[in-house]
Design a protein around this motif. Structure first.
Motif, PDB file in Angstrom:
ATOM      1  N   ALA A  22      47.714  28.488  39.564  1.00 55.13           N
ATOM      2  CA  ALA A  22      49.040  28.503  40.172  1.00 55.13           C
ATOM      3  C   ALA A  22      50.070  29.158  39.267  1.00 55.13           C
ATOM      4  O   ALA A  22      51.113  29.601  39.720  1.00 55.13           O
ATOM      5  CB  ALA A  22      49.455  27.074  40.506  1.00 55.13           C
ATOM      6  N   LYS A  23      49.820  29.215  37.975  1.00 54.78           N
ATOM      7  CA  LYS A  23      50.770  29.780  37.036  1.00 54.78           C
ATOM      8  C   LYS A  23      50.657  31.290  36.893  1.00 54.78           C
ATOM      9  O   LYS A  23      51.429  31.903  36.176  1.00 54.78           O
ATOM     10  CB  LYS A  23      50.577  29.121  35.667  1.00 54.78           C
ATOM     11  N   GLY A  24      49.663  31.879  37.517  1.00 49.65           N
ATOM     12  CA  GLY A  24      49.494  33.326  37.393  1.00 49.65           C
ATOM     13  C   GLY A  24      48.094  33.738  37.750  1.00 49.65           C
ATOM     14  O   GLY A  24      47.630  33.490  38.857  1.00 49.65           O
ATOM     15  N   GLY A  33      32.039  27.525  30.688  1.00 51.96           N
ATOM     16  CA  GLY A  33      33.389  27.476  30.171  1.00 51.96           C
ATOM     17  C   GLY A  33      34.360  28.116  31.148  1.00 51.96           C
ATOM     18  O   GLY A  33      33.976  28.573  32.229  1.00 51.96           O
ATOM     19  N   ARG A  34      35.614  28.171  30.751  1.00 57.14           N
ATOM     20  CA  ARG A  34      36.651  28.696  31.636  1.00 57.14           C
ATOM     21  C   ARG A  34      36.765  30.220  31.504  1.00 57.14           C
ATOM     22  O   ARG A  34      36.600  30.776  30.419  1.00 57.14           O
ATOM     23  CB  ARG A  34      37.994  28.055  31.308  1.00 57.14           C
ATOM     24  N   ILE A  35      37.062  30.861  32.620  1.00 61.38           N
ATOM     25  CA  ILE A  35      37.292  32.307  32.641  1.00 61.38           C
ATOM     26  C   ILE A  35      38.569  32.599  33.408  1.00 61.38           C
ATOM     27  O   ILE A  35      38.941  31.880  34.339  1.00 61.38           O
ATOM     28  CB  ILE A  35      36.105  33.065  33.277  1.00 61.38           C
ATOM     29  N   ARG A  36      39.259  33.637  32.983  1.00 60.38           N
ATOM     30  CA  ARG A  36      40.514  34.038  33.627  1.00 60.38           C
ATOM     31  C   ARG A  36      40.341  35.404  34.268  1.00 60.38           C
ATOM     32  O   ARG A  36      39.999  36.382  33.606  1.00 60.38           O
ATOM     33  CB  ARG A  36      41.645  34.087  32.605  1.00 60.38           C
ATOM     34  N   GLY A  37      40.584  35.471  35.575  1.00 61.66           N
ATOM     35  CA  GLY A  37      40.484  36.722  36.308  1.00 61.66           C
ATOM     36  C   GLY A  37      41.841  37.348  36.572  1.00 61.66           C
ATOM     37  O   GLY A  37      42.811  37.099  35.844  1.00 61.66           O
ATOM     38  N   THR A  38      41.925  38.126  37.636  1.00 60.08           N
ATOM     39  CA  THR A  38      43.168  38.784  38.017  1.00 60.08           C
ATOM     40  C   THR A  38      43.380  38.632  39.520  1.00 60.08           C
ATOM     41  O   THR A  38      42.455  38.324  40.269  1.00 60.08           O
ATOM     42  CB  THR A  38      43.139  40.287  37.670  1.00 60.08           C
ATOM     43  N   ARG A  39      44.628  38.843  39.931  1.00 57.55           N
ATOM     44  CA  ARG A  39      44.942  38.898  41.357  1.00 57.55           C
ATOM     45  C   ARG A  39      45.159  40.353  41.746  1.00 57.55           C
ATOM     46  O   ARG A  39      45.945  41.054  41.107  1.00 57.55           O
ATOM     47  CB  ARG A  39      46.212  38.096  41.662  1.00 57.55           C
ATOM     48  N   GLY A  41      45.662  42.640  45.280  1.00 55.66           N
ATOM     49  CA  GLY A  41      45.713  42.864  46.720  1.00 55.66           C
ATOM     50  C   GLY A  41      45.292  41.673  47.556  1.00 55.66           C
ATOM     51  O   GLY A  41      44.594  41.830  48.557  1.00 55.66           O
ATOM     52  N   GLY A  42      45.685  40.495  47.154  1.00 55.88           N
ATOM     53  CA  GLY A  42      45.329  39.308  47.918  1.00 55.88           C
ATOM     54  C   GLY A  42      43.982  38.717  47.566  1.00 55.88           C
ATOM     55  O   GLY A  42      43.584  37.702  48.146  1.00 55.88           O
ATOM     56  N   LEU A  43      43.268  39.317  46.634  1.00 50.42           N
ATOM     57  CA  LEU A  43      41.963  38.821  46.209  1.00 50.42           C
ATOM     58  C   LEU A  43      42.040  38.286  44.784  1.00 50.42           C
ATOM     59  O   LEU A  43      42.898  38.697  43.998  1.00 50.42           O
ATOM     60  CB  LEU A  43      40.918  39.938  46.271  1.00 50.42           C
ATOM     61  N   HIS A  44      41.131  37.402  44.462  1.00 48.93           N
ATOM     62  CA  HIS A  44      40.918  36.965  43.086  1.00 48.93           C
ATOM     63  C   HIS A  44      39.702  37.730  42.569  1.00 48.93           C
ATOM     64  O   HIS A  44      38.623  37.676  43.181  1.00 48.93           O
ATOM     65  CB  HIS A  44      40.666  35.460  43.029  1.00 48.93           C
ATOM     66  N   VAL A  45      39.877  38.424  41.466  1.00 46.00           N
ATOM     67  CA  VAL A  45      38.815  39.296  40.948  1.00 46.00           C
ATOM     68  C   VAL A  45      38.481  38.875  39.526  1.00 46.00           C
ATOM     69  O   VAL A  45      39.371  38.681  38.690  1.00 46.00           O
ATOM     70  CB  VAL A  45      39.247  40.776  40.992  1.00 46.00           C
ATOM     71  N   TRP A 101      34.479  39.252  43.482  1.00 42.30           N
ATOM     72  CA  TRP A 101      35.674  39.409  44.303  1.00 42.30           C
ATOM     73  C   TRP A 101      35.665  38.279  45.334  1.00 42.30           C
ATOM     74  O   TRP A 101      34.663  38.068  46.020  1.00 42.30           O
ATOM     75  CB  TRP A 101      35.676  40.738  45.051  1.00 42.30           C
ATOM     76  N   THR A 102      36.757  37.543  45.457  1.00 39.73           N
ATOM     77  CA  THR A 102      36.809  36.451  46.425  1.00 39.73           C
ATOM     78  C   THR A 102      38.208  36.342  47.028  1.00 39.73           C
ATOM     79  O   THR A 102      39.207  36.541  46.330  1.00 39.73           O
ATOM     80  CB  THR A 102      36.405  35.112  45.771  1.00 39.73           C
ATOM     81  N   PRO A 103      38.304  36.008  48.335  1.00 41.79           N
ATOM     82  CA  PRO A 103      39.621  35.823  48.943  1.00 41.79           C
ATOM     83  C   PRO A 103      40.323  34.564  48.455  1.00 41.79           C
ATOM     84  O   PRO A 103      41.548  34.467  48.524  1.00 41.79           O
ATOM     85  CB  PRO A 103      39.311  35.714  50.442  1.00 41.79           C
ATOM     86  N   GLY A 104      39.561  33.567  48.007  1.00 41.29           N
ATOM     87  CA  GLY A 104      40.162  32.315  47.556  1.00 41.29           C
ATOM     88  C   GLY A 104      39.101  31.416  46.958  1.00 41.29           C
ATOM     89  O   GLY A 104      37.906  31.628  47.156  1.00 41.29           O
ATOM     90  N   MET A 105      39.539  30.412  46.235  1.00 36.20           N
ATOM     91  CA  MET A 105      38.596  29.587  45.482  1.00 36.20           C
ATOM     92  C   MET A 105      38.554  28.156  45.974  1.00 36.20           C
ATOM     93  O   MET A 105      38.262  27.229  45.220  1.00 36.20           O
ATOM     94  CB  MET A 105      38.945  29.662  43.994  1.00 36.20           C
TER      95      MET A 105
END
Length: 510
Positions: A22-24, A33-39, A41-45, A101-105
């Motif tokens: 929610a913060k970015g 472990g934890r991984i950080r992707g990107t947003r 065009g409406g997708l989480h990549v 690539w996913t529309p949402g988690m």
């Protein structure tokens, strides 16, 4: 038999991290472990997600799952591809990474998962190619995964008969893919995917790797539908021929078969140079591919029949109408100056069928009196070289009453007309990457229509296990032809199929 759990490792439950997301940029907690992707065009990549440890310390041995980490790992850039002869932006033996690539988690979403395996035979290729970008498929409410893995000698050099340390060699590239599928099974819920609905699809060598996995016990239950796009594997390399290829490769490197230690410290660039060894069976550069090692692969995928393990899996098999136009340069020596007199001789070396080339030419001219020598050259070499493996596999599954569908891409390149509908055409149409660098579909209405039809059918297959046209059965041979206007035709190249069925097909690499 080997302990197949040894290279997988124990699993931990997954939890998504919506507070972080929610913060970015989205953050997900995986079993490691934890991984950080990107947003985007409406997708989480998520790019460059590690699914296996660095293979440099495990050359020619089975992969193992990553060690857990405590910090948040960035997953915002493609990781290196496997070292290879083909030019790539970055390569490394540390190449066991995948992309999502996913529309949402939302864990409850349970979207179908499409896992793509790139082409390049067993020697080259990368999912960093923009033609393989998953954004258009993911935008259709899918979770898309693409996977890098070991190739060429790093993935398929057969050393098991020379040194017990390398008992798994010959198939470690396949074991990489199996490890990736286990990672997806155990992690994909946190990305909104359904671990009980995983479709694997792959083009060329990627399709061949899928056909091989359908006969590998270690892959059982890890995927639920399969699409092979211009990629077949009727038989694997037998251990005797694989050992002969290994001998040629070691000879090129100057390594003794009684002391393989130098292979473990040799610069990887030198290992790639060894691929220039002459193949003792096929000629040309030495072939590396799956081995019938009786450890991980205990039978041929589609000989003498379709491997029973795979017959419950709905499968789609496809090819392009002019496969060999991608391999044989229309301005090269085989085509330049081509006429009716030299056509049989130039065509002969490109066939994998022991039939008189003059007789083949006569048959084509009788069926297509208006065709040029060039068009017959490409049609005959496609039908006698690139297409028969698919026919053999589809027929084997039909005889087993396995759920099977067949397609052919007829859409011709409007930007490069002499390429027709070549090998690789289906990548762009299936991914919808018409405007990506390297595409030769153009972005006109015809290309959009062909791509939309192909994507619609692929996604229907992912959702329901049925693309929406009749199954392939021997009494009809229904085939979907993807083109500007797509539709089903029964046995569209029946006379060619019957002609080349007169003699055995020689599987490359067997």
């Amino acid at each position: 038999m080997p302990d197949r759990r040894g290279f997988i490792g124990a699993g931990l439950a997954l939890i998504a991290s919506p507070a972080w997301a929610a913060k970015g940029d989205p953050v997900v907690t995986t079993r490691n472990g934890r991984i950080r992707g990107t947003r985007e065009g409406g997708l989480h990549v998520f790019r460059g997600v590690r699914y296996g440890q660095d293979t440099a310390a495990r050359r020619f041995r089975a992969p193992i799952a990553p060690e857990p980490w405590r910090d948040v790992k960035p997953a915002d850039a493609f990781a290196p591809s496997c070292p290879q002869k083909a030019a790539q932006p970055a390569t490394s033996e540390d190449c066991l990474f995948l992309n999502i690539w996913t529309p949402g988690m939302e864990r409850q979403a349970k979207r179908p998962v499409l896992l793509y395996i790139h082409g390049g035979a067993y020697s080259n290729g990368s999912v960093a190619d923009p033609l393989n970008d998953g954004r258009h498929l993911a935008a259709r409410d899918m979770v898309v995964v693409t996977v890098n893995h070991r190739l060429n000698a790093l993935g398929y050099l057969y050393l098991a008969n020379l040194d017990p340390r390398f008992a798994d060699s010959g198939n470690v590239g396949q074991l990489d893919l199996i490890l990736a599928l286990r990672w997806v099974r155990d992690n994909i819920t946190a990305f909104g995917g359904d671990p009980a609905n995983i479709l694997v699809f792959g083009q060329s060598g990627g399709g061949a790797k899928i056909a091989t996995m359908m006969a590998m016990p270690a892959a059982k239950g890890l995927f639920h539908r399969a699409i092979t796009m211009s990629g077949q594997q009727v038989t694997a390399s037998g251990p005797i021929n694989a050992a002969r290829r290994t001998a040629a490769y070691l000879g090129k490197l100057g390594v003794s078969p009684t002391d393989l230690a130098p292979l473990l410290t040799m610069p990887v660039a030198r290992l790639i140079e060894g691929l220039d060894a002459v193949d003792p069976i096929l000629g040309g550069g030495v072939y590396m591919g799956p081995v019938l090692d009786m450890r991980w692969l205990e039978r041929h995928p589609f000989w003498p029949d379709a491997a029973p393990q795979g017959n419950a899996i709905p499968m789609m098999l496809g090819n392009t109408r002019d496969e060999t136009r991608a391999f044989i340069d229309p301005d090269g020596p085989l085509i330049r100056g081509l006429d009716w007199a030299n056509l049989p001789g130039r065509m002969a070396g490109q066939l994998r069928m022991d039939l008189p080339p003059e007789w083949i030419v006569a048959r084509y001219r009788a069926h297509h009196p208006d065709w040029s020598a060039e068009r017959i050259f490409y049609a005959a070499t496609t039908a006698g070289r690139s297409w028969p493996g698919q026919v053999i596999e589809a027929e084997a599954r039909a005889r087993a009453d396995a759920p099977t569908w067949v397609y052919q891409v007829d859409f011709q390149s409007p930007t490069q007309p002499r390429r027709g509908a070549p090998h690789t055409m289906d990548i762009v149409l299936a991914f919808g990457t018409l405007d990506a660098p390297g595409s030769f579909t153009g972005t006109g209405a015809g290309a959009r229509a062909a791509s939309a039809a192909m994507m619609d059918r692929f996604l229907a297959f992912a959702r329901q296990g049925d693309p929406g046209w009749p199954q392939y059965r021997l009494d009809r041979r229904a085939t979907m032809l993807f083109d500007i206007e797509s539709g089903v035709v029964d046995d569209p190249r029946g006379w060619e199929r019957a002609m080349f069925a007169k003699v055995p097909y020689v599987q490359p690499g067997s």
